[in-house]
Design a protein around this motif. Structure first.
Motif, mmCIF file in Angstrom:
data_model
loop_
_atom_site.group_PDB
_atom_site.id
_atom_site.type_symbol
_atom_site.label_atom_id
_atom_site.label_comp_id
_atom_site.label_asym_id
_atom_site.label_seq_id
_atom_site.Cartn_x
_atom_site.Cartn_y
_atom_site.Cartn_z
ATOM 1 N N LEU A 187 10.506 -7.773 12.976
ATOM 2 C CA LEU A 187 10.869 -6.621 12.158
ATOM 3 C C LEU A 187 10.291 -6.694 10.760
ATOM 4 N N SER A 188 9.916 -7.893 10.318
ATOM 5 C CA SER A 188 9.321 -8.020 8.989
ATOM 6 C C SER A 188 8.018 -7.231 8.892
ATOM 7 N N ILE A 189 7.306 -7.092 10.011
ATOM 8 C CA ILE A 189 6.057 -6.332 10.015
ATOM 9 C C ILE A 189 6.331 -4.854 9.772
ATOM 10 N N VAL A 190 7.430 -4.345 10.353
ATOM 11 C CA VAL A 190 7.803 -2.947 10.134
ATOM 12 C C VAL A 190 8.138 -2.711 8.668
ATOM 13 N N VAL A 191 8.882 -3.647 8.078
ATOM 14 C CA VAL A 191 9.209 -3.540 6.653
ATOM 15 C C VAL A 191 7.944 -3.584 5.810
ATOM 16 N N MET A 192 7.010 -4.484 6.159
ATOM 17 C CA MET A 192 5.760 -4.588 5.421
ATOM 18 C C MET A 192 4.943 -3.300 5.528
ATOM 19 N N LEU A 193 4.945 -2.690 6.720
ATOM 20 C CA LEU A 193 4.229 -1.424 6.906
ATOM 21 C C LEU A 193 4.825 -0.344 6.001
ATOM 22 N N PHE A 194 6.143 -0.281 5.939
ATOM 23 C CA PHE A 194 6.793 0.715 5.083
ATOM 24 C C PHE A 194 6.443 0.492 3.611
ATOM 25 N N ILE A 195 6.497 -0.764 3.159
ATOM 26 C CA ILE A 195 6.192 -1.071 1.755
ATOM 27 C C ILE A 195 4.769 -0.645 1.408
ATOM 28 N N SER A 196 3.808 -0.988 2.268
ATOM 29 C CA SER A 196 2.408 -0.700 1.967
ATOM 30 C C SER A 196 2.129 0.799 1.957
ATOM 31 N N VAL A 197 2.623 1.520 2.980
ATOM 32 C CA VAL A 197 2.372 2.965 3.055
ATOM 33 C C VAL A 197 3.101 3.693 1.921
ATOM 34 N N PHE A 198 4.317 3.284 1.633
ATOM 35 C CA PHE A 198 5.069 3.900 0.531
ATOM 36 C C PHE A 198 4.340 3.714 -0.802
ATOM 37 N N THR A 199 3.879 2.492 -1.059
ATOM 38 C CA THR A 199 3.214 2.207 -2.336
ATOM 39 C C THR A 199 1.913 2.979 -2.469
ATOM 40 N N VAL A 200 1.108 3.016 -1.415
ATOM 41 C CA VAL A 200 -0.154 3.756 -1.471
ATOM 42 C C VAL A 200 0.104 5.253 -1.643
ATOM 43 N N THR A 201 1.074 5.783 -0.923
ATOM 44 C CA THR A 201 1.376 7.217 -1.011
ATOM 45 C C THR A 201 1.863 7.598 -2.396
ATOM 46 N N MET A 202 2.819 6.848 -2.924
ATOM 47 C CA MET A 202 3.363 7.171 -4.244
ATOM 48 C C MET A 202 2.350 6.926 -5.348
ATOM 49 N N GLY A 203 1.542 5.851 -5.203
ATOM 50 C CA GLY A 203 0.512 5.596 -6.211
ATOM 51 C C GLY A 203 -0.534 6.689 -6.227
ATOM 52 N N GLY A 204 -0.991 7.130 -5.042
ATOM 53 C CA GLY A 204 -1.959 8.224 -4.980
ATOM 54 C C GLY A 204 -1.387 9.521 -5.508
ATOM 55 N N TYR A 205 -0.128 9.795 -5.182
ATOM 56 C CA TYR A 205 0.502 11.024 -5.667
ATOM 57 C C TYR A 205 0.646 10.997 -7.189
ATOM 58 N N TRP A 206 1.046 9.844 -7.726
ATOM 59 C CA TRP A 206 1.226 9.723 -9.177
ATOM 60 C C TRP A 206 -0.102 9.925 -9.902
ATOM 61 N N SER A 207 -1.162 9.364 -9.357
ATOM 62 C CA SER A 207 -2.474 9.531 -9.980
ATOM 63 C C SER A 207 -2.877 11.006 -10.035
ATOM 64 N N GLY A 208 -2.655 11.733 -8.932
ATOM 65 C CA GLY A 208 -2.978 13.159 -8.930
ATOM 66 C C GLY A 208 -2.098 13.958 -9.864
ATOM 67 N N ALA A 209 -0.811 13.601 -9.934
ATOM 68 C CA ALA A 209 0.104 14.302 -10.832
ATOM 69 C C ALA A 209 -0.299 14.110 -12.284
ATOM 70 N N GLU A 210 -0.714 12.894 -12.642
ATOM 71 C CA GLU A 210 -1.184 12.643 -14.001
ATOM 72 C C GLU A 210 -2.453 13.442 -14.300
ATOM 73 N N GLU A 211 -3.334 13.568 -13.317
ATOM 74 C CA GLU A 211 -4.562 14.348 -13.507
ATOM 75 C C GLU A 211 -4.231 15.822 -13.738
ATOM 76 N N ARG A 212 -3.280 16.347 -12.981
ATOM 77 C CA ARG A 212 -2.877 17.741 -13.162
ATOM 78 C C ARG A 212 -2.260 17.951 -14.541
ATOM 79 N N LYS A 213 -1.469 16.981 -14.992
ATOM 80 C CA LYS A 213 -0.851 17.085 -16.304
ATOM 81 C C LYS A 213 -1.908 17.100 -17.409
ATOM 82 N N LYS A 214 -2.938 16.248 -17.274
ATOM 83 C CA LYS A 214 -4.003 16.205 -18.293
ATOM 84 C C LYS A 214 -4.812 17.502 -18.297
ATOM 85 N N MET A 215 -5.097 18.026 -17.109
ATOM 86 C CA MET A 215 -5.835 19.287 -17.046
ATOM 87 C C MET A 215 -5.032 20.418 -17.658
#
Length: 538
Positions: free
Chosen positions: A169-197
């Motif tokens: 089950l640790s692999i499932v937890v690791m999958l969630f952590i990695s996908v969550f971090t990439v998704t939120m990091g990518g979303y945050w980067s785009g949100a900051e770009e929209r704010k600057k524009m």
């Protein structure tokens, strides 16, 4: 070139015929009694010998303590002394294979090898052990002394190995952590770009451009230099680990505290309450921001103090690691798809080289990447890579680089005896593909794509690539360089989406940069009239 290909094929074959060691349990008692028995961790090779899965089915042997000899030959052993019994001897100058042959010829039913020092047990080749039929295991000499003191000379032993689940089950937890971090990091980067524009548009033609603390990668030469520096740092860590590890730990404490503050501050700004502030020397401070800074520093300090307590500190390390990766993806940006291709391709070669190729050049055939990520004295976590580290002490803290996510494996009782084991994922396996995911979201913002097709497709590709990585790891029972699968999945998916939407030229070029001041100019969407883009230019 032909020689290199031949060596790589030979190494692949070598990995296929090698088998890894696994934890098991040695139950010591008097005449097989389960009431007053004691259990110890042992290591054995499951491909060479099969042990019972439970204590009730395990065969009972009388144990002969011969830790005064190494059993490299039959000298010092009386005829019939070992017949039908288990024997424990010292690890020494001869190989496990030589000891096993001697023990088997003398009629022993099981061989246990005691080790006084921390050692790495190399994987054993099945073809070389085809004539060995008795179980061969290794244990700590310290544990053998303890058993001798408790049970004396009338010891009986049983060897058994509780089954390891196919999917932890640790692999499932690791999958969630990695996908969550990439998704939120990518979303945050785009949100900051929209704010600057938005800030630039509101400022008008004469307004000042929004200030940004972002660091942008826009030059192929700088990308190459960055990757070369990573190689140099990794090699230096391999040779000077015991000194440089403290430098990395110190840097991580500072960087993770700042990253955690950045993440929590972004959430705190959404709360309209508690905005009390005061001024000091013409500078205004929010009270809640000061408390938040104190909290983040405290968390980093607690991790630094208790970093080697594996029972619970992994939670704090993962929390700080997620914050570090999120802040990195928000702060570090790539300017176009061309830079993404160069960066991810070079780091793919870097990852594969230091995982699969470096065992050709290092002692004991160890991978530089695994050695640095887990630490030279790590045990248990290396079992997927062809060698098992057996520490002399059952609990010996050693310094590890805080560059991985760690989730404890939910193994049965053998793991609790042998020490906690972890599934690990390096920050690079999150950050490197995450930079491409973040670029895709920013491109959606530049082209005013409300469906965020690039961001969504690249995120899904990352998730599928990570699942594929775990599947290969489980089937091969070996640690994998995740970028080997993540980079093709994300790059190809992003390129296909751009080609289908007929935006490859824009997607490849990304934003343009003025070399003198590194000012970023957003792209015009195809067909967008110029009068709607005040303050922007192609």
């Amino acid at each position: 070139m032909a020689r290199l290909v031949t060596e790589m094929i030979a190494f692949a074959v070598y990995l296929c015929v090698q088998v890894n060691c696994q934890e098991a349990i040695l139950h010591v008692s008097i005449n097989g009694s389960t009431d007053n028995g004691q259990e110890y961790c042992i290591w054995y090779n499951p491909a060479l010998n099969t042990l019972s899965e439970s204590l009730g089915k395990a065969e009972l042997y009388q144990l002969v303590n011969m830790t005064s000899i190494e059993l490299c030959n039959d000298s010092g052993v009386l005829p019939g002394e070992l017949k039908g019994k288990a024997v424990v001897v010292m690890r020494g100058t001869c190989t496990f294979l030589a000891k096993a042959r001697v023990a088997q010829e003398l009629g022993a039913r099981a061989l246990i090898i005691a080790s006084k020092e921390s050692v790495f047990i190399p994987s054993m080749n099945v073809s070389q052990h085809e004539n060995i039929t008795i179980p061969v295991a290794l244990m700590r000499y310290k544990d053998m002394l303890e058993a001798q003191q408790i049970f004396g000379d009338s010891m009986s032993v049983q060897l058994y190995a509780p089954p390891v689940p196919f999917l932890d089950l640790s692999i499932v937890v690791m999958l969630f952590i990695s996908v969550f971090t990439v998704t939120m990091g990518g979303y945050w980067s785009g949100a900051e770009e929209r704010k600057k524009m938005s800030s630039e548009l509101n400022a008008g033609p004469a307004g000042k451009r929004a200030e940004s603390g972002d660091v942008s990668l826009y030059s192929p030469v700088k990308v190459v230099i960055f990757v070369v520096l990573m190689c140099v740092v990794l090699v230096l860590l391999y040779f000077f680990y015991k000194w440089l590890v403290y430098v990395i730990i110190s840097i991580f404490c500072v960087a993770s505290a700042m990253a955690l503050y950045s993440c929590l501050d972004a959430l705190m700004q959404m709360i309209p309450y508690g905005k009390c502030s005061f001024s000091c020397k013409n500078t205004t401070f929010e009270v809640r921001s000061l408390f938040l800074a104190a909290f983040c520093i405290t968390v980093a300090v607690i991790w630094g103090v208790y970093r080697n307590d594996d029972r619970w500190i992994w939670i704090l390390q993962d929390l700080l690691g997620i914050a570090f990766c999120l802040n990195f993806l928000k702060t570090i940006t790539v300017s176009n798809f061309k830079i993404c291709v160069i960066l991810l391709s070079l780091l793919l070669v870097y990852d594969v080289f230091f995982v699969f190729i470096t065992p050709f050049f290092t002692k004991n055939g160890e991978s530089i990447m695994v050695q640095v990520a887990l630490g030279p004295e790590a045990a248990g976590e290396k079992s997927g890579g062809g060698a098992v580290g057996v520490p002399a002490e059952s609990t010996g803290a050693h310094e590890k680089l805080p560059v991985v996510m760690r989730v404890p494996r939910l193994f049965p009782s053998a793991a609790s005896l042998c020490g906690m084991q972890f599934s690990i994922l390096g920050y690079g396996d999150i950050i490197v593909p995450g930079l491409l995911v973040a670029y895709c979201h920013r491109f959606d913002v530049w082209t005013n794509n409300s469906r965020k097709i690039y961001f969504a497709s690249c995120t899904v590709a990352y998730c599928v690539g990570m699942i594929f990585t775990f599947v290969v790891m489980i089937l091969s029972k070996m640690g994998q360089p995740a970028l080997l699968y993540l980079v093709p999945f994300t790059l190809v998916t992003s390129a296909v989406v751009a080609l289908v939407r007929k935006q490859m030229k824009q997607f490849w070029a990304g934003t343009t940069y003025e070399v003198l001041d590194s000012t970023r100019e957003p792209l015009l969407q195809d067909g967008e009239p110029e009068h709607t883009t005040v303050g922007r230019r192609c």
